[in-house]
Design a protein around this motif. Structure first.
Motif, PDB file in Angstrom:
ATOM      1  N   THR A 106      -5.883  -4.092  -3.737  1.00  0.00           N
ATOM      2  CA  THR A 106      -6.139  -5.087  -2.694  1.00  0.00           C
ATOM      3  C   THR A 106      -7.380  -5.914  -3.001  1.00  0.00           C
TER       4      THR A 106
ATOM      5  N   TRP B 260       1.874   3.109  -3.378  1.00  0.00           N
ATOM      6  CA  TRP B 260       0.927   3.752  -4.289  1.00  0.00           C
ATOM      7  C   TRP B 260       1.116   5.258  -4.454  1.00  0.00           C
TER       8      TRP B 260
ATOM      9  N   ARG C 225       0.824  -1.209   0.000  1.00  0.00           N
ATOM     10  CA  ARG C 225       0.000   0.000   0.000  1.00  0.00           C
ATOM     11  C   ARG C 225       0.861   1.263   0.000  1.00  0.00           C
TER      12      ARG C 225
ATOM     13  N   ALA D  22      -4.954   1.912  -4.332  1.00  0.00           N
ATOM     14  CA  ALA D  22      -4.552   0.923  -3.329  1.00  0.00           C
ATOM     15  C   ALA D  22      -5.701  -0.024  -3.003  1.00  0.00           C
TER      16      ALA D  22
ATOM     17  N   GLU E 218      -5.169   6.360  -2.728  1.00  0.00           N
ATOM     18  CA  GLU E 218      -5.962   5.481  -1.869  1.00  0.00           C
ATOM     19  C   GLU E 218      -6.941   4.633  -2.694  1.00  0.00           C
TER      20      GLU E 218
END
Length: 381
Positions: free
Chosen positions: A255, A225, A222, A251, A248
């Motif tokens: 995920t 990114w 994370r 990211a 964000e």
């Protein structure tokens, strides 16, 4: 007797994930509740950004049997309708063009189904008709100018055209596997001169000394990114455009989607200097974003095209859609394909103005498509 109802959802998160899974193609990176939910929750497709979700949900006896992604748009950014000039036409006739409705994927020029109908629906055509009628009703009930169905599948284009939508045409460039085996096998389909040019480009990229890697979304930490996002954003800044996605957002997409996100990077030591950000389904790779800190000869072609083709051949994917635009893709083995969108124009006067324009466009696109195919690099039979 089954009872069919239509409701408006103000966000993808409001629709159960299992409903998206049941209605969408398995493994598709965009046509699912995860992608739309994330881009909405991270401010990419929200009212403040000119995207108000109004997704239509069809239920039969309480069970969701149909979905139509739908946004109220206050501008033409990121929907790939290419109707920038329409605003002036509407105003010339004393009408307001924005806001208008769009069924499509935010900032994602990927063709595919837009009318998502469950196989278990008792009457699939009735669900389809109900969703179309509901979208047209929103236009009529609110005095909106238009409803656009962006880059729809052939089946969906046929369905909405039968309900009175006009059809527009465009060209995208796509690669498909013809049993090449590996990248050298792909190049063997080129003429000798074109093959030498591709090999020269790949050689120049290799001689840069940069280390090129490919990773999937769930293999990226994370905290990487912000750096990767800065590369993505640099391309938009260079051309004065708006970079819609945040670090964000990327990211969470990485995920959540896992191996449905594919990232090609070029590094100089510990510094990442370029990236090509892609997504994939079970059979197709979708190229989306490119960014670089510095100019390196042929690196764009290597990361955005050649590595993607190589990835497809290694992973059994049969198609590669590298995004909208770009005639330079022809010389690198991407074949022009006609894609279509559809447009509901309830005002009879405006419909009479736009319909001839779209017919002329259709002829022009067909001629361009045929001419572009004559410039493909493949050996002649």
């Amino acid at each position: 007797m089954s009872k069919l109802t239509i409701r408006i959802s103000d966000g993808a998160a409001d629709i159960p994930r299992e409903a998206w899974t049941a209605l969408c193609a398995p493994g598709h990176p965009f046509l699912n509740g995860d992608f739309l939910r994330i881009v909405e929750e991270h401010g990419v497709a929200v009212p403040d950004a000119g995207w108000q979700p109004l997704h239509l949900v069809a239920s039969e006896n309480g069970k969701i049997v149909g979905l139509l992604p739908l946004y109220l748009k206050g501008h033409s950014h990121g929907d790939f309708i290419y109707d920038w000039s329409w605003k002036a036409v509407w105003e010339r006739f004393g009408h307001r063009y924005y806001p208008r409705l769009v069924s499509g994927l935010p900032y994602t020029p990927v063709a595919g189904p837009r009318l998502l109908i469950a196989p278990v629906a008792s009457d699939r055509s009735a669900v389809c008709d109900a969703l179309i009628t509901a979208a047209q009703g929103i236009v009529a009930g609110n005095g909106f100018s238009t409803w656009h169905v962006a880059l729809a599948s052939s089946a969906d284009i046929d369905a909405v055209a039968a309900s009175g939508l006009l059809v527009s045409h465009d060209v995208q460039y796509q690669w498909s596997d013809a049993g090449f085996g590996d990248f050298d096998g792909f190049l063997q389909s080129f003429s000798a001169e074109k093959r030498r040019k591709v090999r020269a480009e790949r050689r120049r990229a290799a001689e840069s000394g940069l280390r090129i890697a490919v990773r999937h979304g769930d293999e990226i930490d994370r905290d990487e990114w912000p750096v990767l996002h800065a590369l993505y954003k640099s391309t938009f800044d260079r051309f004065g455009n708006y970079a819609a996605f945040s670090p964000e957002c990327f990211a969470e997409l990485a995920t959540t989607l896992g191996d449905r996100m594919v990232v090609f990077t070029a590094s100089d030591g510990d510094e990442t200097v370029a990236l090509s950000l892609c997504f994939r389904s079970d059979d197709t790779l979708f190229g989306r974003y490119w960014g670089a800190r510095r100019q390196v000869d042929s690196l764009h072609f290597e990361l955005c095209f050649y590595r993607g083709i190589d990835y497809c051949l290694r992973h059994g994917l049969t198609r590669f859609e590298p995004g909208a635009g770009g005639e330079h893709k022809i010389a690198r083995g991407f074949t022009p394909q006609i894609v279509r969108s559809a447009h509901w124009i309830p005002d009879p006067e405006m419909r009479r103005v736009i319909a001839p324009h779209l017919e002329r466009q259709k002829l022009g696109i067909a001629a361009y498509h045929d001419d572009a195919r004559s410039h493909l690099p493949f050996r002649k039979p």
